[in-house]
Scaffold this active site. Sequence first.
Site, PDB file in Angstrom:
ATOM      1  N   SER A 162     -15.250  37.160 -30.920  1.00  0.00           N
ATOM      2  CA  SER A 162     -15.309  38.306 -31.832  1.00  0.00           C
ATOM      3  C   SER A 162     -16.271  39.372 -31.281  1.00  0.00           C
ATOM      4  O   SER A 162     -16.061  39.858 -30.170  1.00  0.00           O
ATOM      5  CB  SER A 162     -15.717  37.821 -33.230  1.00  0.00           C
ATOM      6  OG  SER A 162     -15.506  38.829 -34.200  1.00  0.00           O
ATOM      7  N   ASP A 261      -4.489  37.648 -37.344  1.00  0.00           N
ATOM      8  CA  ASP A 261      -5.729  38.369 -37.090  1.00  0.00           C
ATOM      9  C   ASP A 261      -5.414  39.838 -36.882  1.00  0.00           C
ATOM     10  O   ASP A 261      -4.510  40.188 -36.113  1.00  0.00           O
ATOM     11  CB  ASP A 261      -6.408  37.787 -35.837  1.00  0.00           C
ATOM     12  CG  ASP A 261      -7.737  38.451 -35.494  1.00  0.00           C
ATOM     13  OD1 ASP A 261      -8.208  39.311 -36.268  1.00  0.00           O
ATOM     14  OD2 ASP A 261      -8.313  38.090 -34.450  1.00  0.00           O
ATOM     15  N   HIS A 291      -8.615  35.119 -37.740  1.00  0.00           N
ATOM     16  CA  HIS A 291      -9.841  35.463 -37.026  1.00  0.00           C
ATOM     17  C   HIS A 291     -10.990  34.588 -37.519  1.00  0.00           C
ATOM     18  O   HIS A 291     -11.156  34.385 -38.722  1.00  0.00           O
ATOM     19  CB  HIS A 291     -10.172  36.937 -37.283  1.00  0.00           C
ATOM     20  CG  HIS A 291     -11.286  37.463 -36.440  1.00  0.00           C
ATOM     21  ND1 HIS A 291     -11.071  38.103 -35.247  1.00  0.00           N
ATOM     22  CD2 HIS A 291     -12.632  37.438 -36.615  1.00  0.00           C
ATOM     23  CE1 HIS A 291     -12.230  38.458 -34.726  1.00  0.00           C
ATOM     24  NE2 HIS A 291     -13.200  38.059 -35.527  1.00  0.00           N
TER      25      HIS A 291
END
Length: 323
Positions: A162, A261, A291
């Site tokens: 991320s 995501d 995610h």
Amino acid sequence: YQRRVRGEMITQIGVPGKSAPVVEFLQHFPKLENLTIQELRDSDADTTKEHKVETTDQHIPTRSGSILARFYFPDGEGPFPVVVYMHGGGWCRGSLNRTNYTCHFLSKFSESIVISLDYRLAPEHKFPAGIDDCYDAVCWVRDNFSSIKKAQSGRLAIAGDSAGGTYAVQVSLEVVRNKIDNFIDFQVLIYPCVDLLNLDTSSYKTYAEGNWLTKKSVDKFIDWYLPEGEDKKDPKVSAIYAPKEHLSKLPSTMIITAECDVLRDEDERFGQLLFELGVPVVINRYNGVCHGFFGVGFLDVFKKMTDTALLDVSNFIRSQFKK
């Protein structure tokens, strides 16, 4: 279940579509966009050390002073290659403790020393503070193999999930921008944010709500991360807009995406761009998950797919270091 779509370079793992247990879990999870910065950080508890390896904490010097890092050492005498890991958390949260599960697993199964970085967080430390911390720490590792127990000199890779994946690719690009001989063997980018400008892709439209990372939470994180007026098309902000002559010099890359995501399309487009520019690229899409799944193997609802992805990354790391 694993398939490669003809004509595409993406390997899909798992059955498409969110499973009922994942849907049920997410329905009872608080929306990130409704939480304060302190509430977000308070949720960063220590994670299960199921695959425990030896660890030690130490400070690494940076241009701003120093940051704390956690070193994970696999069993055996070594020497072992080194992977510098950058945690996720929307640039504003995340911690060494919350990344324990991920880093213990990667160290054990990739047979590498993993160094997890506790970089400075926004909004107290906005862009580019976190990138600077990570770049300085990676350069310190490059220059100090002899002081790292059991480290194999000159064998270094970077990884991040991320926001940490965003930082990882920016570290690689900074090496290119500074015209330094590329000392990074390869990079692993787990659902990074590489395009902060275009939040209108198909995956953004499809998964804007009902997941951990929603479009509203991305907007909130970007506001906390970037100084007012910062150009979102700046290549140091959004890697996908970096000059092609820079992108073509990036090291071998593995990109991990999640089917459900908002960032999926930009990440897979970024991987395709690197491939077209001659960078060796592997793209794995994990179906049925959203995610954040890569870092939550301590949650039963995600554990099977999380551990599958962690093992895939571990195998990729091990195979790359053998080259």
